[in-house]
Motif scaffolding. Structure first.
Motif, short mmCIF file in Angstrom:
data_model
loop_
_atom_site.label_atom_id
_atom_site.label_comp_id
_atom_site.label_asym_id
_atom_site.label_seq_id
_atom_site.Cartn_x
_atom_site.Cartn_y
_atom_site.Cartn_z
N LYS A 1 37.12 30.01 32.81
CA LYS A 1 35.91 30.18 33.62
C LYS A 1 36.18 29.67 35.03
CE LYS A 1 31.05 28.81 33.91
NZ LYS A 1 29.95 28.00 33.30
N ILE A 2 35.85 30.48 36.03
CA ILE A 2 36.14 30.14 37.42
C ILE A 2 35.08 29.18 37.98
CG2 ILE A 2 36.60 31.04 39.72
CD1 ILE A 2 38.59 31.92 37.55
N PHE A 3 35.55 28.13 38.65
CA PHE A 3 34.65 27.18 39.31
C PHE A 3 35.26 26.82 40.66
CE2 PHE A 3 37.85 24.49 37.48
CZ PHE A 3 37.93 23.39 38.30
N LYS A 4 34.50 26.13 41.48
CA LYS A 4 34.99 25.72 42.80
C LYS A 4 35.36 24.24 42.78
CE LYS A 4 32.82 29.19 45.77
NZ LYS A 4 31.98 29.44 46.96
N VAL A 5 36.65 23.98 42.95
CA VAL A 5 37.12 22.60 42.99
C VAL A 5 36.79 22.02 44.37
CG1 VAL A 5 39.44 23.11 43.84
CG2 VAL A 5 39.08 21.11 42.42
N ILE A 6 36.46 20.73 44.40
CA ILE A 6 36.09 20.05 45.64
C ILE A 6 37.16 19.02 45.99
CG2 ILE A 6 34.29 18.78 46.86
CD1 ILE A 6 32.39 19.56 44.54
N LYS A 7 37.69 19.11 47.20
CA LYS A 7 38.68 18.15 47.67
C LYS A 7 38.36 17.77 49.11
CE LYS A 7 42.98 18.79 46.41
NZ LYS A 7 44.35 19.34 46.22
N PHE A 8 38.89 16.65 49.56
CA PHE A 8 38.79 16.33 50.97
C PHE A 8 39.71 17.26 51.75
CE2 PHE A 8 37.25 11.85 50.04
CZ PHE A 8 36.03 12.04 50.65
N LYS A 9 39.23 17.75 52.87
CA LYS A 9 40.00 18.67 53.69
C LYS A 9 40.99 17.90 54.57
CE LYS A 9 39.30 22.76 56.58
NZ LYS A 9 38.29 23.72 57.07
N SER A 10 42.24 18.35 54.57
CA SER A 10 43.27 17.61 55.28
C SER A 10 43.80 18.34 56.50
CB SER A 10 44.45 17.32 54.33
OG SER A 10 44.94 18.52 53.77
N MET A 11 43.25 19.53 56.81
CA MET A 11 43.76 20.31 57.94
C MET A 11 42.63 20.78 58.85
SD MET A 11 46.79 22.65 56.24
CE MET A 11 45.73 23.40 55.00
N THR A 12 42.98 21.08 60.07
CA THR A 12 42.02 21.65 61.01
C THR A 12 41.93 23.16 60.79
OG1 THR A 12 43.63 22.18 62.74
CG2 THR A 12 42.78 19.93 62.71
N ASP A 13 41.06 23.82 61.50
CA ASP A 13 40.95 25.28 61.45
C ASP A 13 41.47 25.91 62.75
OD1 ASP A 13 39.92 25.33 58.91
OD2 ASP A 13 37.82 25.37 59.56
N ARG B 1 48.56 22.34 61.34
CA ARG B 1 47.14 21.99 61.19
C ARG B 1 46.93 20.73 60.37
NH1 ARG B 1 44.15 25.45 58.34
NH2 ARG B 1 45.85 26.59 57.37
N LEU B 2 47.97 20.29 59.65
CA LEU B 2 47.86 19.07 58.85
C LEU B 2 47.83 17.86 59.77
CD1 LEU B 2 47.88 17.78 56.01
CD2 LEU B 2 50.39 17.72 56.17
N THR B 3 46.76 17.09 59.71
CA THR B 3 46.61 15.94 60.60
C THR B 3 47.27 14.70 59.99
OG1 THR B 3 44.52 15.21 59.59
CG2 THR B 3 44.39 16.87 61.35
N LYS B 4 47.43 13.67 60.80
CA LYS B 4 47.99 12.41 60.29
C LYS B 4 47.07 11.79 59.24
CE LYS B 4 50.74 11.20 64.36
NZ LYS B 4 51.00 10.21 65.43
N VAL B 5 45.77 11.92 59.49
CA VAL B 5 44.81 11.43 58.51
C VAL B 5 44.93 12.25 57.22
CG1 VAL B 5 42.36 11.10 57.99
CG2 VAL B 5 43.21 10.69 60.30
N GLY B 6 45.10 13.58 57.38
CA GLY B 6 45.27 14.44 56.23
C GLY B 6 46.51 14.10 55.42
N GLN B 7 47.61 13.79 56.10
CA GLN B 7 48.83 13.37 55.42
C GLN B 7 48.58 12.11 54.61
OE1 GLN B 7 51.52 13.16 58.84
NE2 GLN B 7 52.70 14.84 57.97
N PHE B 8 47.81 11.19 55.19
CA PHE B 8 47.52 9.93 54.50
C PHE B 8 46.69 10.16 53.25
CE2 PHE B 8 44.42 6.47 53.87
CZ PHE B 8 45.30 5.45 53.51
#
Length: 207
Positions: free
Chosen positions: A54-66, A80-87
């Motif tokens: 069954k398909i669902f939407k997984v939720i994660k913190f976003k680590s990249m800009t647009d 687009r991967l930020t230093k904060v995102g890497q952390f």
């Protein structure tokens, strides 16, 4: 009894307690990412197959800009991967919002990690066992090699977990996960552009 009833009770109870305890931390991280991502938002939603596919939407913190190029195309993930995102990726903090998925019943705390929907046609019959249980925030595979394993090894471990699922196994995975996160063991920060060994590139659909 554990697999069919108690596991879900434990998951919901522990996820609720965790959310009540760390909601303030999640709020701070979300605000931090909002600015680090240059207004692109703090959360990332993606469709994944869950129990019974069954398909669902997984939720994660976003680590990249647009951020995009002059033609309007998104820049490569590595740019687009930020230093904060890497952390947040390296520390697995990006997985924390999936506590909400656990509360909703889409996921479990422990189980096979939910992979991409596009991989569904490529699983062998035994590998489809991974979809007979709820996917997890962490799992047996993630505590026994994680990204250092081949696709075949990962999917075999997922099947092994389902076949041997007990409270004792979940407890072992739980404590091994804590150790791995604190020790930064088997953690790799991989951008989408670097994921060249996709399952769909290695196999043809099973007929």
């Amino acid at each position: 009894m554990y697999t069919h009833f108690l596991k879900r009770v434990f998951d919901f109870t522990l996820a609720l307690l965790a959310l009540l305890l760390i909601w303030w931390l999640l709020a701070i991280i979300a605000l931090w990412l909002h600015f680090a991502n240059k207004g692109a938002g703090a959360f990332f939603f993606q469709e994944r197959p869950g129990k019974d596919e069954k398909i669902f939407k997984v939720i994660k913190f976003k680590s990249m800009t647009d951020e995009r190029d002059a033609e309007g195309n998104l820049l490569p993930d590595a740019q687009r991967l930020t230093k904060v995102g890497q952390f947040v990726r390296a520390t697995s903090i990006d997985e924390l919002p999936q506590i909400i998925n656990v509360l909703k019943g889409d996921m479990a705390l422990i189980g096979p990690r939910p992979l991409l929907v596009e991989y569904l046609p490529y699983y062998k019959d035994r590998e489809r066992l991974r979809h007979t249980v709820r996917p997890g925030i962490t799992g047996y595979t993630q505590t026994h090699g994680r990204n250092n394993l081949s696709w075949d090894e990962r999917l075999e471990m997922d099947a092994y977990y389902v076949e041997h699922l007990t409270f004792g196994m979940d407890l072992s995975v739980f404590f091994r996960t804590i150790y791995n996160v604190l020790a930064r063991k088997d953690v790799q920060v991989i951008t989408g552009d670097q994921k060249t060994s996709k399952l769909s590139q290695q196999r043809q659909p099973q007929r």
